[in-house]
Motif scaffolding. Structure first.
Motif, PDB file in Angstrom:
ATOM      1  N   ALA A   1       0.989  -1.299  -0.155  1.00 42.84           N
ATOM      2  CA  ALA A   1      -0.131  -0.119   0.226  1.00 42.84           C
ATOM      3  C   ALA A   1       0.848   1.240   0.080  1.00 42.84           C
ATOM      4  N   VAL A   2       1.834   1.458   0.715  1.00 40.61           N
ATOM      5  CA  VAL A   2       2.504   2.696   1.018  1.00 40.61           C
ATOM      6  C   VAL A   2       3.074   3.019  -0.201  1.00 40.61           C
ATOM      7  N   PRO A   3       4.081   2.178  -0.916  1.00 40.29           N
ATOM      8  CA  PRO A   3       4.785   2.615  -2.038  1.00 40.29           C
ATOM      9  C   PRO A   3       3.906   3.038  -3.208  1.00 40.29           C
ATOM     10  N   VAL A   4       2.609   2.145  -3.456  1.00 47.25           N
ATOM     11  CA  VAL A   4       1.897   2.710  -4.314  1.00 47.25           C
ATOM     12  C   VAL A   4       1.182   3.896  -4.102  1.00 47.25           C
ATOM     13  N   LEU A   5       0.951   4.203  -3.063  1.00 43.70           N
ATOM     14  CA  LEU A   5       0.124   5.543  -2.675  1.00 43.70           C
ATOM     15  C   LEU A   5       1.127   6.749  -2.721  1.00 43.70           C
ATOM     16  N   VAL A   6       2.358   6.248  -2.393  1.00 41.89           N
ATOM     17  CA  VAL A   6       3.204   7.442  -2.444  1.00 41.89           C
ATOM     18  C   VAL A   6       3.539   7.802  -4.093  1.00 41.89           C
ATOM     19  N   VAL A   7       3.666   6.842  -4.888  1.00 43.77           N
ATOM     20  CA  VAL A   7       3.824   7.163  -6.262  1.00 43.77           C
ATOM     21  C   VAL A   7       2.397   7.866  -7.003  1.00 43.77           C
ATOM     22  N   ILE A   8       1.367   7.305  -6.478  1.00 39.06           N
ATOM     23  CA  ILE A   8      -0.023   7.975  -6.943  1.00 39.06           C
ATOM     24  C   ILE A   8      -0.090   9.538  -6.473  1.00 39.06           C
ATOM     25  N   PHE A   9       0.073   9.856  -5.207  1.00 43.15           N
ATOM     26  CA  PHE A   9       0.110  11.166  -5.122  1.00 43.15           C
ATOM     27  C   PHE A   9       1.355  11.991  -5.162  1.00 43.15           C
ATOM     28  N   ALA A  10       2.511  11.267  -5.358  1.00 47.18           N
ATOM     29  CA  ALA A  10       3.641  12.188  -5.621  1.00 47.18           C
ATOM     30  C   ALA A  10       3.851  12.655  -7.115  1.00 47.18           C
TER      31      ALA A  10
END
Length: 266
Positions: free
Chosen positions: A98-107
């Motif tokens: 969850a964390v890396p995917v959400l970081v990519v999506i929002f960053a």
């Protein structure tokens, strides 16, 4: 757009009745579970709707709500695969996806950094990670119980414990990704998933709905793949194993190693 009305209540009652009645008549053993699930869903969504009214307005509260969702997902998956005491490792699994995917999506700026976007996107990704964790854990543990001879044979040949476990669970790991793969492959042809429909109902164009849906699908595929990889590694190393398997595996490992030592000595 769906609204709170008598029509909605009637539809929900009929649909819930179908689920409960079909399960009861066919003796699936899930009639009560179906009824309880429906009741919980109604109560939880009513409560969440009230909470979100206040949460979506501020980023910090939206992040806090996402953390709560993560905690519930971890607890649910840990219970589902029978590793309640090892929940910290389940947290590692779910967060690793969850964390890396959400970081990519929002960053990347693909989705705006605000409460109205954080909560639904985090919910979709975390929910997908929870599902992958539960499916992979259950399938791998079933394989370890059913294919005991393969595991013991590998140990008897002198292979290390993690390698022996990998021989058993290796071919089963991809099964947890089948639902996500099928949904990604058939999107638009067989199904129109929630993100697509949600954007349309919210007044967005078909192009915007398609962009949101492909982002969700690819993000879920990436997140679930990471969960399966990390969880499988933890299982191989004995970090994430149910108590019954932990005890029996340790006994079999010791017995096999002793037998191998005696054979070498002779």
């Amino acid at each position: 757009m769906t609204t709170l009305s008598v029509h909605l209540v009637v539809a929900l009652a009929v649909l819930a009745g179908i689920a409960v009645l079909a399960a009861a008549l066919s003796r699936l053993g899930t009639a009560r579970s179906n009824a309880v699930a429906v009741g919980r869903a109604v109560a939880q969504l009513a409560l969440v709707s009230l909470v979100l009214t206040a949460v979506l307005g501020r980023v910090e509260w939206s992040l806090a709500f996402a953390v709560v969702m993560l905690g519930v997902a971890v607890g649910t998956s840990a219970r589902r695969i029978g590793v309640g005491r090892a929940w910290p490792w389940v947290l590692v699994c779910v967060a690793s996806g969850a964390v890396p995917v959400l970081v990519v999506i929002f960053a990347s700026g693909s989705v705006p950094w605000n409460g109205a976007a954080i909560v639904p996107m985090a919910g979709i990704v975390i929910g997908g990670c929870m599902t992958a964790s539960s499916l992979n854990g259950r399938r791998c543990f079933i394989a370890l119980r059913e294919e005991r001879d393969t595991y013991e044979g590998a140990l008897a040949l002198g292979l290390a414990g993690p390698v022996a476990i990998r021989l058993v669970i290796g071919r089963h790991r991809a099964e947890a990704l089948v639902p996500g793969l099928d949904q990604t492959r058939t999107v638009g042809l067989v199904t129109l998933p929630g993100a697509f429909v949600g954007v349309l109902l919210g007044g967005g164009s078909p192009a915007q709905a398609g962009a949101a849906q492909i982002l969700v699908l690819v993000g879920l595929l990436a997140a679930q793949t990471l969960v399966v990889v990390v969880q499988s590694l933890l299982i191989e190393r004995g970090r994430l194993v149910p108590e019954d398997l932990r005890q029996s595996t340790l006994r079999r490992t010791t017995r096999a190693q002793v037998g191998l030592s005696e054979g070498v000595g002779d």
